[in-house]
Motif scaffolding. Structure first.
Motif, PDB file in Angstrom:
ATOM      1  N   VAL B  77       0.849  -1.178   0.000  1.00  0.00           N
ATOM      2  CA  VAL B  77       0.000   0.000   0.000  1.00  0.00           C
ATOM      3  C   VAL B  77       0.892   1.237   0.000  1.00  0.00           C
ATOM      4  CG1 VAL B  77      -1.920  -1.067   1.221  1.00  0.00           C
ATOM      5  CG2 VAL B  77      -0.137   0.056   2.524  1.00  0.00           C
ATOM      6  N   THR B  97      14.329   5.614  -3.001  1.00  0.00           N
ATOM      7  CA  THR B  97      14.758   4.239  -3.235  1.00  0.00           C
ATOM      8  C   THR B  97      14.666   3.405  -1.960  1.00  0.00           C
ATOM      9  OG1 THR B  97      17.022   4.971  -2.843  1.00  0.00           O
ATOM     10  CG2 THR B  97      16.327   4.788  -5.129  1.00  0.00           C
ATOM     11  N   GLY B  99      12.036   1.988  -0.478  1.00  0.00           N
ATOM     12  CA  GLY B  99      11.124   0.840  -0.536  1.00  0.00           C
ATOM     13  C   GLY B  99      11.806  -0.426  -1.021  1.00  0.00           C
ATOM     14  N   LYS B 100      11.219  -1.553  -0.650  1.00  0.00           N
ATOM     15  CA  LYS B 100      11.799  -2.838  -1.035  1.00  0.00           C
ATOM     16  C   LYS B 100      11.420  -3.140  -2.480  1.00  0.00           C
ATOM     17  CE  LYS B 100      12.444  -7.432   0.804  1.00  0.00           C
ATOM     18  NZ  LYS B 100      11.945  -8.445   1.717  1.00  0.00           N
ATOM     19  N   GLY B 101      12.385  -3.552  -3.244  1.00  0.00           N
ATOM     20  CA  GLY B 101      12.129  -3.965  -4.621  1.00  0.00           C
ATOM     21  C   GLY B 101      11.696  -2.829  -5.528  1.00  0.00           C
ATOM     22  N   ARG B 139       7.576   8.297  -3.796  1.00  0.00           N
ATOM     23  CA  ARG B 139       8.129   7.192  -3.026  1.00  0.00           C
ATOM     24  C   ARG B 139       7.077   6.084  -2.834  1.00  0.00           C
ATOM     25  NH1 ARG B 139       9.901   8.296   3.005  1.00  0.00           N
ATOM     26  NH2 ARG B 139       7.638   8.450   3.147  1.00  0.00           N
ATOM     27  N   ALA B 140       5.834   6.502  -2.566  1.00  0.00           N
ATOM     28  CA  ALA B 140       4.764   5.524  -2.363  1.00  0.00           C
ATOM     29  C   ALA B 140       4.470   4.778  -3.661  1.00  0.00           C
ATOM     30  CB  ALA B 140       3.509   6.219  -1.845  1.00  0.00           C
ATOM     31  N   ILE B 143       6.868   1.654  -5.263  1.00  0.00           N
ATOM     32  CA  ILE B 143       6.774   0.209  -4.996  1.00  0.00           C
ATOM     33  C   ILE B 143       5.601  -0.419  -5.761  1.00  0.00           C
ATOM     34  CG2 ILE B 143       7.843   0.342  -2.696  1.00  0.00           C
ATOM     35  CD1 ILE B 143       4.907   0.010  -1.596  1.00  0.00           C
TER      36      ILE B 143
END
Lengths: 226, 355
Positions: B77, B97, B99-101, B139-140, B143
């Motif tokens: 989310v 950068t 966030g994961k993946g 940023r949100a 992902i």
């Protein structure tokens, strides 16, 4: 004012530095996870843990020292185990000075670090979780860096406190020349044998270390406070 | 598209909300402390629910019956809280950068589209409020979230910037089929966002529907007030049928409204924009006494009295009546009936008419 540097004084300075550095290292190592737990989670006995950590602040050092003597003694809960595995007691060794300093300065660090962790807004952690990052990653990349000022300040306070530890040290490490005579104990020895010149230098060193720590802590917290 | 059934007990508060939004944009509206933000946290998995079910598109996030409960890390989310969104100790680029993946190509595309290249080396502390929210959005989205959750994301921004940023967000989300759930207590934001609206009160859903429909047809006086309505007239319901009601607006105006209503009395909601320009089939003529006139730049704000009820009407300055409006003057206004709406009378309102 005359300053004398004797062999005893030199030993005391070296031992105190060694003790304070070791003690602070342990304090930070154990204090950070504990402070984080206390700041961020609810668990059974949380209040009890907080209370026990704080005891050395309110107890007379001799009382704390006495309790440690009992626990760490050959027949104590912890002491008997150590004796079983290592065949010796850690009481009245240089490491006992570390334990004394650790116990005395641990609450100062935990309280400061706990406040620092608590001041990190929870939404930062929430955002990190929603971005796919786990608890450990979030701790090292968000919580820890955002509370580093408070943690550093806590470590400095702990160092200053460890450097000046007297009562507990006397109780569990004793006053053994060239073995457990830290600066505060050496000052006591000098004064009790009326060698004030010998005390002067040690008092000066002790005061300078404490004051510079306090100054650094204040500067740090000032600069980082929002 | 988004379906929520959430039950949670907190100290002195019950969250017991259930809604289904078919729309790409869902707005949770209500007073502070009514459970809106809590619902967002439940959707994102940040707080545990006692029971319920949460699904987004065809993905199940939580189902207490089936024992499904994805951790926040797995839900994907995009969560934008009110404040404290960007990590202050990381540069903008490292925030993006974080966030994961995160797919670099996708991120580069997002940066390009939002024109944020020049901010990458800065730190959040040196950004403006709008820039900060824009970076938080990138940023949100980086992902590739399943849903975007906005908790009063624009409360720190000014009107113009607010609208522009929201348009941008909406466009990007629609393009990539990411539903938006947004929390607000600002009516303007609600109406501007459009979409599907859920009205919260005391941890429960009071009403739901398309934003515009809910705005003009609130189900309670409390909600109507929350939506900014001020004009309520106590009326007597004379007769009613399948889809009509005949009411008496005191002292002596009888009109029929295309609304089903059961009850003897009602609050008649007359939106402040209900003034009509000319007489038509769907208008009513009511006699008012003018109390005061405010010129608020583009609009004319007329306060007038109708049988002891003070009502306020707004109309564009340029459409102001060609006769002179002055306090105490008696004037007949034409009002558009399609905006009239009957709201049930609650017990604490007391009785206004003798039966």
């Amino acid at each position: 004012m005359k300053l004398y540097l004797t062999e005893e004084s030199l030993f005391a300075v070296k031992l105190s530095v060694k003790t304070a550095v070791c003690s602070t290292a342990f304090v930070v190592l154990f204090g950070i996870p504990l402070a984080y737990l206390l700041a961020r989670s609810e668990f059974k006995l949380k209040r009890a843990v907080e209370l026990i950590i704080m005891l050395p602040i309110v107890f007379a050092p001799t009382v704390t020292g006495y309790i440690l003597l009992v626990i760490l003694g050959k027949h104590g809960i912890v002491g008997s185990l150590i004796y079983k595995f290592f065949g010796r007691t850690i009481l009245f060794s240089w490491f006992a000075t570390v334990i004394a300093s650790f116990v005395a300065s641990f609450p100062l660090f935990v309280k400061t670090a706990q406040a620092a962790f608590r001041s990190v807004d929870e939404e930062y952690i929430n955002v990190s979780y929603t971005l796919g990052r786990g608890k450990l990653y979030t701790f090292f990349n968000v919580s820890l860096p955002l509370s580093r000022a408070g943690i550093t300040a806590g470590a400095m306070l702990a160092f200053a406190r460890a450097f000046g530890e007297f009562g507990i040290t006397l109780m569990i490490a004793g006053n053994i020349p060239f073995k457990t005579t830290t600066i505060p104990i050496e000052i006591y020895n000098a004064v009790s044998s009326a060698q004030f010149e010998r005390a002067n230098l040690l008092v000066l060193i002790s005061a300078v270390v404490s004051l510079s720590m306090l100054f650094a802590v204040n500067r740090l917290l000032e600069r980082w406070s929002p | 598209m988004v379906s929520v059934k959430a039950f949670k007990r907190l100290k002195g508060f019950f969250l017991n909300a259930e809604w289904n939004s078919p729309s790409a944009v869902t707005v949770l509206f209500g007073p502070s402390g009514s459970g809106k933000s809590l619902t967002l946290k439940a959707i994102s998995g940040l707080i545990p629910l006692e029971s319920g079910r949460i699904s987004v598109k065809d993905r199940l996030f939580f189902d207490s019956e089936k024992g499904v409960n994805l951790p926040p890390q797995k839900r994907k989310v995009g969560y934008l809280p009110q404040s404290h969104t960007l990590f202050p100790h990381l540069s903008v680029y490292r925030n993006l950068t974080y966030g994961k993946g995160v797919d670099r190509k996708w991120l580069e595309h997002l940066i390009k589209v939002t024109e944020t290249e020049k901010l990458l080396d800065k730190y959040p502390g040196s950004l403006s409020g709008g820039e900060r929210q824009r970076i938080a959005l990138v940023r949100a989205l980086a992902i590739k979230p399943q849903i975007l959750l906005l908790d009063e994301p624009f409360s720190s921004l000014h009107g113009f910037l607010k609208e522009r940023l929201f348009e941008e967000i909406k466009k990007m989300c629609l393009e990539h089929e990411i539903p938006i759930v947004m929390v607000t207590h600002d009516v303007k934001e609600l109406l501007h966002a459009g979409g599907y609206c859920i009205i919260y009160r005391n941890g429960q859903v009071e009403q739901e529907g398309q934003a515009n429909a809910v705005y003009f047809k609130p189900s309670s006086k409390e909600t109507a007030k929350l939506l900014g309505h001020k004009n309520f007239v106590r009326v007597k319901v004379l007769d009613s049928g399948e889809n009509w009601s005949k009411i008496l607006i005191p002292p002596n105006c009888e009109i029929t409204l295309p609304q089903r209503y059961s009850g003897k009395e009602a609050w008649l909601l007359i939106p402040s924009s209900a003034l009509a320009l000319k007489r038509e089939r769907e208008t009513a003529k009511l006699g008012f006494k003018i109390i005061k006139i405010n010129q608020t730049g583009e609009n004319l704000e007329i306060t007038a009295e109708l049988s002891n009820h003070k009502l306020t009407f707004v109309l564009p300055e340029s459409l102001g009546p060609n006769f002179i409006l002055e306090p105490l003057k008696k004037v007949d206004f034409l009002l558009s009936l399609k905006y009239f709406h009957l709201i049930p009378v609650e017990e604490e309102d007391g009785k206004a008419f003798e039966s």
